[in-house]
Design an enzyme around this catalytic site. Structure first.
Site, PDB file in Angstrom:
ATOM      1  N   LYS A  20       0.779  -1.320  -0.055  1.00  0.00           N
ATOM      2  CA  LYS A  20       0.046  -0.070  -0.050  1.00  0.00           C
ATOM      3  C   LYS A  20       0.729   0.969   0.030  1.00  0.00           C
ATOM      4  CE  LYS A  20      -1.160   2.320   3.448  1.00  0.00           C
ATOM      5  NZ  LYS A  20      -1.541   2.830   4.746  1.00  0.00           N
ATOM      6  N   CYS A  41     -18.630   4.931   6.311  1.00  0.00           N
ATOM      7  CA  CYS A  41     -18.686   3.440   6.408  1.00  0.00           C
ATOM      8  C   CYS A  41     -17.650   3.080   7.427  1.00  0.00           C
ATOM      9  CB  CYS A  41     -18.212   2.724   5.011  1.00  0.00           C
ATOM     10  SG  CYS A  41     -18.648   1.171   4.756  1.00  0.00           S
TER      11      CYS A  41
END
Length: 312
Positions: free
Chosen positions: A220, A290
Site C-alpha cells: 500500500k 462506512c
C-alpha cells in the site's frame, strides 16, 4: 498538523499510464529515471500450409488475433486495451457515484492530512520524495492526525536522510510517538534511510519492486509513494478502509481476507482510469460514513444498494 496548502503532490490528477509523464513532488532533473518502453503487442497469425497438389483445394487455417497483456506495472502508453472483464459487481457504477457525492465536500481527515499534504514544499525534490515515503511509513496502523503531528515534529528539526541518520533512536522515538508500533518504525526508518543514502544518493526508488524491498514499506505504501512522489499509478493502494468497504459492497467475486488479496481482486475488473481515485475516495468514506464499527448506514446514499447494509 500538515498544512492543507501543501498539497502540490496529489495522486488524483495523475495520468493513467504506467510510467506517467506527469511529475510528482520532484520529478526534476534528479528525479527522472527513464525506463525502456514496453514491448508492443504482436499479432500472431496461423496460416495453413499451402498444398501444391493439383487435386486438393488449399486449406486455410482461421486467422487468430492474439493480444498479450503486459505484466503488472509494465503497461505502456501505447498498449492496446483488452476486452473488458466478463464479471463486474452489480450496481457498482451507481454506488461509486453515490460515494463521490458523499465525498464531494473533501472534508475527511485524509483530505487534509494525507501523504500529499505532509511534505515541505520549499525542500528540494529529492527531500520532498523522502518525506512522502517517511509519512507513509509512519501512517501504518495510525490515524492521520497522529501521523501529521509526528511529521510536523520531524520537519521542525529538518527532515532529511542525513538528519534522520544523525538522530539517535531514543530521540527519534520521542519525535514519532505515539504512532502505532513506534519502536519498530524507529528501526525501519533508520534502516531504510541508510539504504537510501548508500544506494540511491538520498532519493527514493522509482519502481514498485525496489520500494517494497525497503524495510517497513508494504505494498500500500509503495503504490501511494509511486503515485504521490513519482506521479505514476502502479496499482491500487488498499488499506483497511478500502479492504472493508470493498467487501461490504461485494466488489470482489468472493470475500477477501487481506488488503493485498483485495487489491488483486479489485484490479481484475475496476477500470484502470479509476485506480488513482479509488483510495482517497474510499478512505475518506470509511473515515466519515462506512465506519468499522456502527457504520452510519442511515446517512449513506448506498443504503438501498449495499448488500451488507441490511446485516449491519
Amino acid at each position: 498538523m500538515c498544512s492543507p496548502q501543501e498539497s502540490g503532490m496529489n495522486a488524483v490528477g495523475v495520468r493513467m499510464v504506467t510510467r506517467s509523464r506527469s511529475r510528482g513532488p520532484g520529478a526534476g532533473q534528479q528525479g527522472r529515471r527513464e525506463k525502456p518502453a514496453p514491448l508492443r503487442r504482436e499479432e500472431a497469425a496461423a496460416e495453413g500450409r499451402k498444398s501444391y497438389s493439383p487435386v486438393k483445394r488449399q486449406r486455410k487455417a482461421p486467422r487468430l488475433n492474439v493480444a498479450y497483456e503486459a505484466s503488472e506495472g509494465e503497461k505502456g502508453e501505447g498498449a492496446e486495451h483488452l476486452q473488458s472483464p466478463a464479471w463486474e459487481p452489480q450496481d457498482w457504477r451507481r454506488q461509486l457515484e453515490n460515494i463521490r457525492t458523499m465525498r464531494s465536500g473533501k472534508d475527511a481527515p485524509v483530505d487534509q492530512l494525507g501523504a500529499e499534504h505532509c511534505y515541505d514544499l520549499s525542500a528540494p525534490p529529492k527531500v520532498r520524495r523522502y518525506q512522502v515515503l517517511l509519512s507513509l511509513m509512519l501512517s501504518s496502523q495510525t490515524k492521520d492526525q497522529v501521523t501529521a503531528g509526528a511529521m510536523q515534529r520531524l520537519r521542525a528539526r529538518g527532515l532529511t536522510v542525513d538528519s534522520i541518520l544523525q538522530t539517535d533512536d531514543s530521540t527519534l522515538g520521542t519525535l514519532i510517538y505515539p504512532v502505532g508500533f513506534w519502536r519498530n518504525k524507529v528501526k525501519y526508518i533508520k534502516q531504510t534511510s541508510a539504504i537510501l543514502q548508500q544506494r540511491y544518493d538520498g532519493d527514493i526508488p522509482a519502481s514498485l519492486a525496489e520500494l517494497v524491498a525497503l524495510p517497513g514499506v508494504g505494498p500500500k505504501m509503495a503504490h501511494l509513494a509511486m503515485a504521490v512522489a513519482w506521479g505514476t499509478v502502479s496499482g491500487i493502494a488498499v488499506d483497511t478502509h478500502v479492504h472493508r468497504i470493498v467487501n461490504r459492497l461485494r466488489w470482489t467475486k468472493k470475500a477477501t481476507k487481506s488488503p493485498e488479496e483485495t487489491r488483486r481482486a479489485l484490479e481484475e475488473w475496476l477500470p484502470r482510469e479509476l485506480w488513482s481515485e479509488i483510495n482517497g475516495l474510499l478512505v475518506g468514506f470509511g473515515q466519515q460514513t462506512c465506519l468499522p464499527l456502527r457504520p452510519r448506514c442511515q446517512a449513506c446514499l448506498n443504503r438501498a444498494l449495499c448488500p451488507a447494509a441490511h446485516g449491519l
